[in-house]
Motif scaffolding. Structure first.
Motif: not given
Lengths: 154, 83, 154, 83
Positions: B80, A54-55, B6, A120, A51-52, A58
Motif C-alpha cells: 500500500v 470495505a477494508m 487493486f 489499503p 482504495h478498498y 474497518k
C-alpha cells in the motif's frame, strides 16, 4: 473518529473541535499530508488514490482503537481522501488530543506511520512519461516497525 | 469465492473483481494464488512475484498459510502507498 | 517566523499558509498547547503568562534558525501568547512544513520541547487556593535533553 | 547595570527592575548575586536558593562564572514554564 472521503477537509476546524472536546486537553497534534509536484526526478501533475472501501473503514477504525488503547487520548481523528488530487491538495489528516503533549505526538506519528504501511490505499501519479503507480518505501516500513514494541519503552 | 484486485495487480490481471470456484483441493491462500495464475496470462503476470502481493481475506490482512473457502472475499494487491 | 502576542491565532490558516508555501511540501505538522482546567488536584480558573520581551523574540528566532539548520524544512512558525488566558484557550502554536513527514514531526517536537525549557515565559495559575506559579517539570527537561545529541542518530 | 526580575523572584525581591552600581570587586554573575542578596531581605529571599535561579546577561542565558559589567542587562528568574 475516522472518515474516508473524496472531499477536502478543514484541519483548523477539526483541531478546534478536538481541542475543545474538554478542558482537560493540554495539547493537540496534527499532521496534514499534501500532494507534492515531484517524485524524485519526475514531475507529478496529479495523483489518483484508489482504495478498498470495505477494508479501509474497518482497518482505520481498528487502528484508531489501538491508538486510544496505547495512549491516553481525549480524542483522535483520521481523515483520508481518495480520487484525483493535484499538487498542493490535502490527502490525509491525523489529529490527536491529550492532556500531555508527548502522548499527542506519539499517537499522531503512530497513526500516520500505520496509514503509510497498512491502510489499503494506492497512489498513481500522472507524470510527463505517463501514469506511474507509486512504489512502497522501505523507510515507511522502518518507521512503522518502531511501534511494534512496548510504547512505554520508546 | 470473490476475488478483488487493486492498483497494478488489477491492471495486469485485467479484471477488477471476479467470482471463482476453485477445485476442492484449493484450501489456503497459497493454493488459491497458484490456481489463479493458471486462469490467464494476465493473472499469471499479476501474481508472478509473490514478494509484492499482499493479501486480505474478508478485509483482514492474511498470509499464504491462511485458509480460504467458498464464502470468502479475497483481495490481492501490491504494497500500500496511502497516507 | 516567530510571533509573540497577546491575541489568539488561527492554527488552520497558519497550516494552510505553510503548506501552500510550495508544492514541494509533503507534510505539515502542527502542535497547539491549550490551557487546562486542572493542574494535578487543583482547579485552574485561568493563567497569566509573563515573559521577558527583549529576550523572548531573540531566543525564539535563534531556536527557529537552529530547527531550520537541523532539518530540511520548507517553512516553520512559532506563535506564543502572553497575558491572561482561560481554560480551553490556545497558548502556543508550532507549525513545521517539509517534503517528508519525519522532518516535520521531529522539528515540531524539538521546538515545543525547547519552548517548554528555554523560552523565557512563566505561568501563574489562578486556583481556589489563590495564585500559584507553575513549577518547571523534570519531564520537560528530559524531553528537551534528547535533542542535545546528533539529530541524525535519533 | 540593569537588573530585571521575573515571576516569583520579582515578587520576592519586591522590584521589577532596578539600576544598580555594585562595587568594582563584582565582576561576574556569582559576585553580583552575592552582592544583590545584601541589598534587602526581599532580595535575600528571592536569591536564597541558587538551584532555582536562572540568569540571562544581555538576553542570553549565562552561568555564575560569566562576567558582568556596568553596561549589562542582567535578568534573574526561576526555571521557565512556557510552551
Amino acid at each position: 473518529m475516522i472518515r474516508v472521503q473524496r472531499e477536502d477537509f478543514d484541519p483548523g476546524a477539526e483541531m478546534a473541535r478536538l481541542g475543545g472536546a474538554s478542558h482537560g486537553v493540554g495539547g493537540v497534534c496534527a499532521f496534514v499530508g499534501l500532494v507534492r509536484d515531484a517524485a524524485g526526478e519526475a514531475e507529478v501533475r496529479a495523483m489518483t488514490l484508489e482504495h478498498y472501501p470495505a477494508m479501509t473503514e474497518k482497518a482505520l477504525a481498528a487502528i484508531e482503537a489501538e491508538a486510544r488503547q496505547r495512549w491516553p487520548l481525549e480524542d483522535c481523528l483520521v481523515i483520508h481522501r481518495y480520487g484525483r488530487l493535484e499538487p498542493g491538495e490535502r490527502i490525509v489528516l491525523v489529529v490527536t488530543a491529550s492532556a500531555h503533549r508527548q502522548a499527542a505526538f506519539d499517537a499522531c506519528q503512530f497513526l500516520i506511520d500505520w496509514l503509510k504501511t497498512k491502510a489499503p490505499f494506492w497512489k498513481q501519479e500522472e507524470t510527463p512519461e505517463g501514469a506511474q503507480w507509486v512504489e512502497a518505501r522501505d523507510s515507511d516500513d522502518a518507521a512503522a516497525a518502531r511501534w511494534n514494541g512496548d510504547p512505554a519503552a520508546e | 469465492m470473490k476475488i478483488i484486485y487493486f492498483a497494478w495487480l488489477r491492471e495486469k490481471a485485467g479484471v477488477n473483481e471476479e467470482d471463482v470456484t476453485p477445485p476442492a483441493g484449493v484450501t489456503d491462500v497459497a493454493g488459491l494464488i497458484e490456481w489463479l495464475k493458471e486462469q490467464s496470462p494476465g493473472h499469471a503476470a499479476a501474481l508472478a512475484d509473490p514478494a509484492v502481493v499482499r493479501i486480505a481475506v474478508n478485509q483482514e490482512y492474511a498470509t499464504l498459510e491462511d485458509p480460504v473457502g467458498p464464502d470468502d472475499e479475497v483481495a490481492l494487491f501490491p504494497p500500500v502507498t496511502g497516507g
